[in-house]
Motif scaffolding. Structure first.
Motif, PDB file in Angstrom:
ATOM      1  N   TYR A  25      30.461  31.057  41.326  1.00  0.00           N
ATOM      2  CA  TYR A  25      29.391  31.926  40.886  1.00  0.00           C
ATOM      3  C   TYR A  25      29.634  33.223  41.428  1.00  0.00           C
ATOM      4  O   TYR A  25      29.652  34.236  40.705  1.00  0.00           O
ATOM      5  CB  TYR A  25      27.844  31.579  41.094  1.00  0.00           C
ATOM      6  CG  TYR A  25      26.961  32.359  40.639  1.00  0.00           C
ATOM      7  CD1 TYR A  25      26.710  32.618  39.083  1.00  0.00           C
ATOM      8  CD2 TYR A  25      26.306  33.257  41.649  1.00  0.00           C
ATOM      9  CE1 TYR A  25      25.739  33.673  38.821  1.00  0.00           C
ATOM     10  CE2 TYR A  25      25.313  34.177  41.122  1.00  0.00           C
ATOM     11  CZ  TYR A  25      25.106  34.204  39.855  1.00  0.00           C
ATOM     12  OH  TYR A  25      24.253  35.432  39.309  1.00  0.00           O
ATOM     13  N   TYR A  69      30.112  43.485  40.309  1.00  0.00           N
ATOM     14  CA  TYR A  69      30.765  43.794  41.453  1.00  0.00           C
ATOM     15  C   TYR A  69      29.736  44.327  42.599  1.00  0.00           C
ATOM     16  O   TYR A  69      29.471  43.885  43.814  1.00  0.00           O
ATOM     17  CB  TYR A  69      32.122  44.471  41.524  1.00  0.00           C
ATOM     18  CG  TYR A  69      32.857  44.467  43.017  1.00  0.00           C
ATOM     19  CD1 TYR A  69      33.664  43.556  43.407  1.00  0.00           C
ATOM     20  CD2 TYR A  69      32.612  45.585  43.754  1.00  0.00           C
ATOM     21  CE1 TYR A  69      34.224  43.402  44.886  1.00  0.00           C
ATOM     22  CE2 TYR A  69      33.000  45.693  45.160  1.00  0.00           C
ATOM     23  CZ  TYR A  69      34.062  44.667  45.372  1.00  0.00           C
ATOM     24  OH  TYR A  69      34.552  44.767  46.586  1.00  0.00           O
ATOM     25  N   LEU A 107      34.190  39.361  40.135  1.00  0.00           N
ATOM     26  CA  LEU A 107      35.519  39.869  39.211  1.00  0.00           C
ATOM     27  C   LEU A 107      35.143  40.258  37.823  1.00  0.00           C
ATOM     28  O   LEU A 107      35.947  41.030  37.358  1.00  0.00           O
ATOM     29  CB  LEU A 107      36.287  38.723  38.818  1.00  0.00           C
ATOM     30  CG  LEU A 107      37.221  38.171  40.343  1.00  0.00           C
ATOM     31  CD1 LEU A 107      37.987  36.800  40.060  1.00  0.00           C
ATOM     32  CD2 LEU A 107      38.352  39.565  40.613  1.00  0.00           C
ATOM     33  N   SER A 108      33.962  40.049  37.281  1.00  0.00           N
ATOM     34  CA  SER A 108      33.820  40.108  35.848  1.00  0.00           C
ATOM     35  C   SER A 108      33.777  41.688  35.446  1.00  0.00           C
ATOM     36  O   SER A 108      34.629  42.085  34.684  1.00  0.00           O
ATOM     37  CB  SER A 108      32.608  39.599  35.136  1.00  0.00           C
ATOM     38  OG  SER A 108      31.519  40.149  35.715  1.00  0.00           O
ATOM     39  N   ASP A 109      33.033  42.620  36.148  1.00  0.00           N
ATOM     40  CA  ASP A 109      33.077  44.141  36.016  1.00  0.00           C
ATOM     41  C   ASP A 109      32.525  44.824  37.316  1.00  0.00           C
ATOM     42  O   ASP A 109      32.062  44.242  38.016  1.00  0.00           O
ATOM     43  CB  ASP A 109      32.461  44.394  34.736  1.00  0.00           C
ATOM     44  CG  ASP A 109      30.998  43.953  34.514  1.00  0.00           C
ATOM     45  OD1 ASP A 109      30.250  44.051  35.458  1.00  0.00           O
ATOM     46  OD2 ASP A 109      30.784  43.316  33.580  1.00  0.00           O
ATOM     47  N   GLN A 110      32.616  46.108  37.092  1.00  0.00           N
ATOM     48  CA  GLN A 110      32.408  47.124  38.335  1.00  0.00           C
ATOM     49  C   GLN A 110      30.633  46.749  38.493  1.00  0.00           C
ATOM     50  O   GLN A 110      30.526  46.677  39.908  1.00  0.00           O
ATOM     51  CB  GLN A 110      32.768  48.559  38.030  1.00  0.00           C
ATOM     52  CG  GLN A 110      32.237  49.471  38.998  1.00  0.00           C
ATOM     53  CD  GLN A 110      33.204  49.542  40.162  1.00  0.00           C
ATOM     54  OE1 GLN A 110      34.342  49.761  39.962  1.00  0.00           O
ATOM     55  NE2 GLN A 110      32.739  49.337  41.430  1.00  0.00           N
ATOM     56  N   LEU A 157      32.438  34.419  42.678  1.00  0.00           N
ATOM     57  CA  LEU A 157      33.823  34.948  42.392  1.00  0.00           C
ATOM     58  C   LEU A 157      33.713  35.505  41.011  1.00  0.00           C
ATOM     59  O   LEU A 157      34.103  36.351  40.774  1.00  0.00           O
ATOM     60  CB  LEU A 157      34.830  33.691  42.180  1.00  0.00           C
ATOM     61  CG  LEU A 157      36.203  34.032  41.936  1.00  0.00           C
ATOM     62  CD1 LEU A 157      36.913  34.915  42.885  1.00  0.00           C
ATOM     63  CD2 LEU A 157      37.262  32.907  41.527  1.00  0.00           C
ATOM     64  N   SER A 158      32.668  34.698  39.980  1.00  0.00           N
ATOM     65  CA  SER A 158      32.573  35.224  38.886  1.00  0.00           C
ATOM     66  C   SER A 158      32.051  36.547  38.916  1.00  0.00           C
ATOM     67  O   SER A 158      32.354  37.484  38.061  1.00  0.00           O
ATOM     68  CB  SER A 158      31.859  34.279  38.062  1.00  0.00           C
ATOM     69  OG  SER A 158      31.369  34.627  36.854  1.00  0.00           O
TER      70      SER A 158
END
Lengths: 126, 122
Positions: free
Chosen positions: A42, A54, A48-51, A44-45
Motif C-alpha cells: 500500500y 507521494y 509511486l502512483s503520482d506526485q 509503495l502504491s
C-alpha cells in the motif's frame, strides 16, 4: 514407564539457549513480515502512483504513529535479514559447532541491534 | 520403500524447498541492499528520483523477480511454521489456501503498482 521421573511443564522456568531464542525470533519476525506485505505494498502504491499521493504519504510518514509502525516493520526486516545471512553462512559450513552456534547467535543479535539503532537514528535524528 | 511426499509443501520435495528458500533469500537481500543504497545516494528523496527508478525497465524486471521471490519465500516459511504449530489438518489446509490466495493477490497487486506509475508530469 517410571511414573516418578521428574516432569517440568512450567515453561517459564526453562532456560532456553541463545540459539533457541534467535531461532524462534527468526520465525516470529518472518510471520510478522508476512502480515506486513499488504501494508508495504500500500505504501509503495501511494509513493509511486503520482506526485500528489507521494507528497501525501511523505507527510503521513512524518506522523509519529506511522513512523513508529515503519520503525517496527523495518526492525523485523533487519532482524530477519541478519538471521537469514547467518543461516546462509552456516549453510556453507561456518559456525555449525555448539560453540560456533552460540557465538554466531551473539554476533547476529549484536549486528541486528546495531542496525536497528542506526535505523532509529536515521528515522528520528537525521 | 515409498518416499514420504507432502502435497502441501511448495514443491512436494523438502530439498527443493530448502533451495527455493535460499535462492529467494539471496535475491531479496540483493534487492533490499539496492534500495538502501539508492536511498543513501538520495538523502532528500523526491518523487522524481523515486518514480524514475521504478520506471526503469531493468529495475521493473528486478522488482517483479523480487516480488516473485517474496511470495515463494513467504510460502515456504509460512508452510514450515504452519506444519509445526497447526495440528488439525483441515484447519492447516484452510489457512494454507488463504495464504496462497493472499500471496498470489499480492504479486498481482505489486505488478499493477509498477505499471501504473504516473511519473513526473511536464
Amino acid at each position: 514407564m517410571n511414573k516418578k521421573r521428574p516432569v517440568n511443564l512450567d515453561l517459564m522456568t526453562v532456560r532456553f539457549p541463545i540459539t533457541a531464542i534467535t531461532s524462534i525470533l527468526h520465525r516470529i519476525s518472518g510471520v510478522i513480515l508476512f502480515f506486513c506485505i499488504p501494508i508495504l505494498l500500500y505504501f509503495l502504491s501511494c509513493s509511486l502512483s503520482d506526485q500528489i499521493s507521494y507528497d501525501a504519504i511523505s507527510a503521513v510518514f512524518e506522523s509519529f504513529p506511522i513512523k513508529l509502525l515503519n520503525f517496527l516493520i523495518l526492525s523485523a526486516l533487519i532482524y530477519h535479514f541478519v538471521a537469514g545471512i547467518r543461516h546462509l553462512i552456516m549453510d556453507v559450513g561456518i559456525g555449525e559447532t555448539k560453540m560456533g552456534g552460540k557465538l554466531g547467535a551473539k554476533v547476529m543479535l549484536f549486528m541486528s541491534i546495531l542496525l536497528i539503532v542506526i535505523l532509529g537514528v536515521w528515522l528520528w535524528v537525521l | 520403500m515409498g518416499s514420504v511426499r507432502n502435497i502441501t509443501s511448495y514443491s512436494g520435495n523438502g530439498l527443493r524447498d530448502w533451495l527455493v528458500q535460499r535462492v529467494s533469500a539471496i535475491i531479496l537481500a540483493v534487492y533490499i541492499l539496492t534500495l538502501v543504497a539508492f536511498m543513501i545516494c538520495h538523502q532528500n528523496l523526491t518523487y522524481g528520483d523515486w518514480s524514475t527508478l521504478f520506471s526503469n525497465l531493468f529495475f521493473k524486471i528486478f522488482t517483479v523477480i523480487a516480488l516473485f521471490s517474496l511470495i515463494l519465500h513467504a510460502w515456504v516459511g509460512i508452510w514450515t511454521v504452519l506444519t509445526d504449530y497447526v495440528k488439525p489438518t483441515w484447519l492447516r489446509g484452510l489457512i494454507e489456501i488463504a495464504v496462497i490466495i493472499s500471496l498470489i493477490g499480492y504479486f498481482i497487486w505489486g505488478v499493477e503498482i509498477l505499471w501504473n506509475i504516473q511519473g513526473v508530469l511536464f
